[in-house]
Design a protein around this motif. Structure first.
Motif, PDB file in Angstrom:
ATOM      1  N   ASP A 145       0.845  -1.206   0.000  1.00 55.05           N
ATOM      2  CA  ASP A 145       0.000   0.000   0.000  1.00 55.05           C
ATOM      3  C   ASP A 145       0.877   1.252   0.000  1.00 55.05           C
ATOM      4  OD1 ASP A 145      -2.261  -1.529   0.132  1.00 55.05           O
ATOM      5  OD2 ASP A 145      -2.931  -0.811   2.093  1.00 55.05           O
ATOM      6  N   SER A 148       3.199   1.627  -3.250  1.00 57.89           N
ATOM      7  CA  SER A 148       2.397   2.023  -4.414  1.00 57.89           C
ATOM      8  C   SER A 148       2.050   3.500  -4.329  1.00 57.89           C
ATOM      9  CB  SER A 148       1.075   1.259  -4.458  1.00 57.89           C
ATOM     10  OG  SER A 148       1.288  -0.105  -4.396  1.00 57.89           O
ATOM     11  N   ILE A 152       3.284   6.415  -6.973  1.00 57.41           N
ATOM     12  CA  ILE A 152       2.323   7.261  -7.701  1.00 57.41           C
ATOM     13  C   ILE A 152       2.573   8.739  -7.406  1.00 57.41           C
ATOM     14  CG2 ILE A 152      -0.130   7.897  -7.855  1.00 57.41           C
ATOM     15  CD1 ILE A 152      -0.742   4.863  -7.430  1.00 57.41           C
ATOM     16  N   GLU A 207      -0.333  -7.077 -13.674  1.00 51.08           N
ATOM     17  CA  GLU A 207      -1.543  -6.282 -13.587  1.00 51.08           C
ATOM     18  C   GLU A 207      -1.399  -5.189 -12.520  1.00 51.08           C
ATOM     19  OE1 GLU A 207      -6.306  -7.337 -13.422  1.00 51.08           O
ATOM     20  OE2 GLU A 207      -4.806  -8.913 -13.336  1.00 51.08           O
ATOM     21  N   THR A 208      -0.868  -5.580 -11.370  1.00 52.29           N
ATOM     22  CA  THR A 208      -0.673  -4.614 -10.284  1.00 52.29           C
ATOM     23  C   THR A 208       0.291  -3.507 -10.690  1.00 52.29           C
ATOM     24  OG1 THR A 208      -1.034  -6.360  -8.661  1.00 52.29           O
ATOM     25  CG2 THR A 208       0.031  -4.364  -7.864  1.00 52.29           C
ATOM     26  N   ALA A 211      -1.060  -1.059 -13.394  1.00 53.17           N
ATOM     27  CA  ALA A 211      -2.061  -0.107 -12.890  1.00 53.17           C
ATOM     28  C   ALA A 211      -1.392   1.025 -12.123  1.00 53.17           C
ATOM     29  CB  ALA A 211      -3.060  -0.831 -11.988  1.00 53.17           C
ATOM     30  N   VAL A 212      -0.397   0.682 -11.324  1.00 54.33           N
ATOM     31  CA  VAL A 212       0.293   1.710 -10.533  1.00 54.33           C
ATOM     32  C   VAL A 212       1.136   2.619 -11.440  1.00 54.33           C
ATOM     33  CG1 VAL A 212       2.074   2.076  -8.762  1.00 54.33           C
ATOM     34  CG2 VAL A 212       0.236   0.416  -8.376  1.00 54.33           C
ATOM     35  N   GLN A 215      -1.077   5.215 -13.184  1.00 53.61           N
ATOM     36  CA  GLN A 215      -1.407   6.338 -12.296  1.00 53.61           C
ATOM     37  C   GLN A 215      -0.186   7.227 -12.051  1.00 53.61           C
ATOM     38  OE1 GLN A 215      -4.257   7.134 -10.143  1.00 53.61           O
ATOM     39  NE2 GLN A 215      -5.390   5.954 -11.651  1.00 53.61           N
TER      40      GLN A 215
ATOM     41  N   THR B 116      -8.670  -8.591  -7.668  1.00 51.85           N
ATOM     42  CA  THR B 116      -7.674  -7.684  -8.228  1.00 51.85           C
ATOM     43  C   THR B 116      -8.197  -6.252  -8.296  1.00 51.85           C
ATOM     44  OG1 THR B 116      -6.986  -9.513  -9.601  1.00 51.85           O
ATOM     45  CG2 THR B 116      -6.130  -7.360 -10.184  1.00 51.85           C
ATOM     46  N   ARG B 119      -7.913  -4.600  -5.022  1.00 54.43           N
ATOM     47  CA  ARG B 119      -6.519  -4.332  -4.676  1.00 54.43           C
ATOM     48  C   ARG B 119      -5.994  -3.131  -5.456  1.00 54.43           C
ATOM     49  NH1 ARG B 119      -3.783  -8.963  -6.237  1.00 54.43           N
ATOM     50  NH2 ARG B 119      -2.964  -7.922  -8.048  1.00 54.43           N
ATOM     51  N   VAL B 120      -6.293  -3.104  -6.731  1.00 51.51           N
ATOM     52  CA  VAL B 120      -5.812  -1.994  -7.550  1.00 51.51           C
ATOM     53  C   VAL B 120      -6.448  -0.685  -7.095  1.00 51.51           C
ATOM     54  CG1 VAL B 120      -5.869  -1.016  -9.874  1.00 51.51           C
ATOM     55  CG2 VAL B 120      -5.164  -3.385  -9.547  1.00 51.51           C
ATOM     56  N   ARG B 122      -7.383   0.043  -4.108  1.00 52.82           N
ATOM     57  CA  ARG B 122      -6.737   0.438  -2.866  1.00 52.82           C
ATOM     58  C   ARG B 122      -5.349   1.009  -3.148  1.00 52.82           C
ATOM     59  NH1 ARG B 122      -6.021  -4.245  -0.658  1.00 52.82           N
ATOM     60  NH2 ARG B 122      -3.776  -4.179  -0.465  1.00 52.82           N
ATOM     61  N   LEU B 123      -4.610   0.306  -4.029  1.00 52.90           N
ATOM     62  CA  LEU B 123      -3.233   0.712  -4.290  1.00 52.90           C
ATOM     63  C   LEU B 123      -3.161   2.037  -5.030  1.00 52.90           C
ATOM     64  CD1 LEU B 123      -1.569  -2.663  -5.277  1.00 52.90           C
ATOM     65  CD2 LEU B 123      -1.673  -1.557  -3.066  1.00 52.90           C
ATOM     66  N   THR B 124      -4.162   2.322  -5.853  1.00 50.45           N
ATOM     67  CA  THR B 124      -4.094   3.562  -6.618  1.00 50.45           C
ATOM     68  C   THR B 124      -4.851   4.686  -5.907  1.00 50.45           C
ATOM     69  OG1 THR B 124      -5.931   2.761  -7.970  1.00 50.45           O
ATOM     70  CG2 THR B 124      -3.721   2.453  -8.853  1.00 50.45           C
ATOM     71  N   GLN B 146       2.403   6.190   7.020  1.00 42.24           N
ATOM     72  CA  GLN B 146       1.844   4.875   7.291  1.00 42.24           C
ATOM     73  C   GLN B 146       2.450   4.229   8.531  1.00 42.24           C
ATOM     74  OE1 GLN B 146       1.921   3.004   3.547  1.00 42.24           O
ATOM     75  NE2 GLN B 146       0.247   1.645   4.032  1.00 42.24           N
TER      76      GLN B 146
END
Ligand SMILES: [Zn+2]
Lengths: 258, 171
Positions: A145, A148, A152, A207-208, A211-212, A215, B116, B119-120, B122-124, B146
Motif C-alpha cells: 500500500d 504504491s 504514484i 496487472e498490479t 495499474a500503478v 497512475q 484484483t 486491490r488496484v 486500494r493501491l491507486t 503509514q
C-alpha cells in the motif's frame, strides 16, 4: 505440532526456504541503511519499521530452514555465518539504495511480487509455510500500500521526482525477470503442492504494477532481458559489501551474544 | 496445588503492554492460551508484528509477573496461527486507546482481500480509510505517514482541531 514437510527431500525444501529468508533479510538490511538518513522524519521511521518487519519475516523463514537442514544451525548462524555464495536472495534485493526514489521503486517491485507469492503460499500443503505466509502476507500487503502510494505520488509529482522515478524503473527493470524464473527447486516444490510455480505469479504481478505505473505516469520498459543468479548463489559484487557490514560483529567477535 | 487458569488470566490482565502501557496484554489479544502441562504452566503468545522489538520484552514481563505470583515452573510458547489482527483487541482495549489519544483500529478494516479490482483500487488511492480524531471525534483527518512511533501505529493529523495523533494500524 507436525510441521516438517513429508512431501519433499529436505535439501530442496531447505534451498527454497533460504530463498525466502535471504530475500527478506537482504532487503531488510538494505532498507535499514536509511535509518537516520531519510529525507524526512516520517519516512525515516517508516523505513526503519519496514526493515524490522522484513527482518522479522526472515527470522521465521530461516528458523524453519535451520530445522529442516537439521545440522544445528539456527536463524543466527544462517544469517551471520554464511558467505555471499551461500545466500539465495534475488539480485534485486541486494541492489544499492541509490536515491530515495530508487529505494522506493525497488521496494514496490519486490512488494508486489511478495504479495502475490505469499497469497499463493497461504494454501501450501506444508502448514508451517502456510502460517508464515499468512503472518508475513499481512505485513507485505501493508508495505505494498505504502510503496504504491509513494511511487504514484513521486511519479506523478514534479518533473524532477518523475525523472528520478523513471530512472529508477529503467535501472531496476532488468532485475525483475529473476523473480519469475522456475528452476528444479521450484518445480519440485510446485509438484509437491508446497509452493506455486513462480511463472504463475507473473500475470497478477504485471496487472498490479501496470495499474500503478499508469497512475504514476511512468513508462514500463519493454525489454525482457533479465539478470539471474542470485537464487543459486551467484551474486553481484554489492552483496559482499553488504555482508561485510551486516556480519561485522560475528566476524570480528565470533560467538558474541547480547 | 495448581492455581486455576482463570486466575492466571487475571494476573496476565494486570501486565501492561510495554509500548502502550494503557492497555494490558490481554486487552491487546496476544495471549492465546493458558494451560497446565502436568506441573508446568504453559502460556501461548502470538506476535503482533514479526519484527516487533517488544516481543522479547513482553515475554520477559509475562515471566516476571507469573514468577512474582508464585509460579516457578512455566514455559512460554509462540504460536503464529491464527495470525494476530487488530480484531483481537478487546472493546475495552479500544476505548482505553482512544482515551489515551490513540485512534483505535477501524474494525472492519482488518479484513483485507477482495479481488484484483479491489486491490488496484486500494493501491491507486481510490479508496481511503476514515479515521476519527481521538481528541475531538472529527472525521476530517489525514494520514501523515503509514508508520508512527512503533511498528503497530500510523501517524495522522486532525484538520478540525489541528492535533497530530497516532492511529493503531490494521493488519
Ligand atoms: Zn481533532
Amino acid at each position: 505440532m507436525v510441521t516438517r514437510s513429508e512431501h519433499i527431500a529436505s535439501d530442496i525444501l531447505f534451498e527454497w526456504l533460504l530463498r525466502r529468508g535471504d530475500t527478506a533479510l537482504i532487503l531488510g538490511h538494505r532498507v535499514s541503511e536509511w535509518c537516520g538518513h531519510a529525507p524526512v522524519l516520517e519516512e525515516d521511521i517508516a523505513l526503519a519499521n519496514i526493515a524490522l518487519d522484513l527482518i522479522g519475516q526472515s527470522r521465521l523463514w530461516l528458523g524453519y530452514a535451520g530445522e529442516v537442514e537439521d545440522k544445528g544451525r539456527g536463524e543466527n548462524e544462517l544469517a551471520y555465518l554464511r558467505d555471499a555464495w551461500h545466500f539465495r536472495n534475488v539480485l534485486l534485493a541486494e541492489q544499492p539504495n541509490g536515491d530515495f526514489g530508487n529505494t522506493l521503486m525497488r521496494q514496490f517491485l519486490i512488494d508486489a511480487w511478495q504479495d502475490a507469492l505469499l497469497e499463493a503460499l497461504k494454501s501450501s500443503a506444508d502448514e508451517r509455510i502456510a502460517e508464515i505466509a499468512v503472518k508475513a502476507g499481512k505485513e507485505v500487503a501493508y508495505h505494498l500500500d505504502r510503496s504504491s502510494d509513494l511511487v504514484i505520488r513521486l511519479g506523478d509529482g514534479t518533473p524532477e521526482s518523475h525523472r528520478r522515478m523513471q530512472d529508477a524503473l529503467d535501472t531496476l527493470w532488468p532485475y525483475v525477470g529473476e523473480m519469475f524464473v522456475a528452476d528444479a527447486v521450484d518445480e519440485a516444490m510446485a509438484e509437491a503442492g508446497l509452493a506455486p510455480d513462480p511463472q504463475t505469479l507473473k500475470p497478477g504481478w504485471e496487472e498490479t504494477v501496470a495499474a500503478v505505473f499508469k497512475q504514476a505516469t511512468l513508462t514500463q520498459p519493454q525489454s525482457d532481458f533479465a539478470h539471474k543468479g542470485g537464487l543459486t548463489g551467484r551474486h553481484s559484487e554489492h552483496l559482499g559489501h553488504l555482508l561485510s557490514e551486516m556480519q561485522f560483529l560475528q566476524r570480528a567477535y565470533p560467538g558474541a551474544t547480547w | 496445588m495448581q492455581v486455576s487458569t482463570d486466575t492466571v488470566w487475571q494476573w496476565l490482565s494486570e501486565v501492561p503492554d510495554p509500548e502502550i502501557p494503557v492497555i494490558s496484554l490481554t486487552d491487546l489479544g496476544i495471549i492465546r492460551d493458558v494451560s497446565w502441562d502436568e506441573d508446568t504452566l504453559v502460556v501461548t503468545v502470538t506476535p503482533t508484528y514479526t519484527g516487533c522489538p517488544a516481543t522479547s520484552v513482553i515475554n520477559l514481563d509475562i515471566e516476571t509477573k507469573l514468577r512474582s505470583c508464585g509460579i516457578d515452573d512455566l514455559r512460554l510458547e509462540q504460536k503464529l496461527t491464527p495470525a494476530w489482527t487488530t480484531d483481537w483487541l478487546t472493546a475495552e482495549g479500544r476505548e482505553k486507546l482512544r482515551q489515551y489519544g490513540i485512534a483505535p483500529p477501524a474494525e472492519e478494516q482488518a479484513q483485507r482481500g477482495g479481488g484484483t479490482d479491489a486491490r488496484v483500487a486500494r493501491l491507486t488511492g481510490l479508496k481511503n480509510l476514515v479515521v476519527a480524531c481521538p481528541r475531538c471525534g472529527s472525521q476530517n483527518t489525514e494520514k501523515i505517514s503509514q508508520f508512527g512511533s512503533t511498528p503497530c501505529k500510523a501517524a495522522y493529523r486532525c484538520r478540525a482541531c489541528l492535533e497530530p495523533f497516532d492511529y493503531f494500524k490494521c493488519h
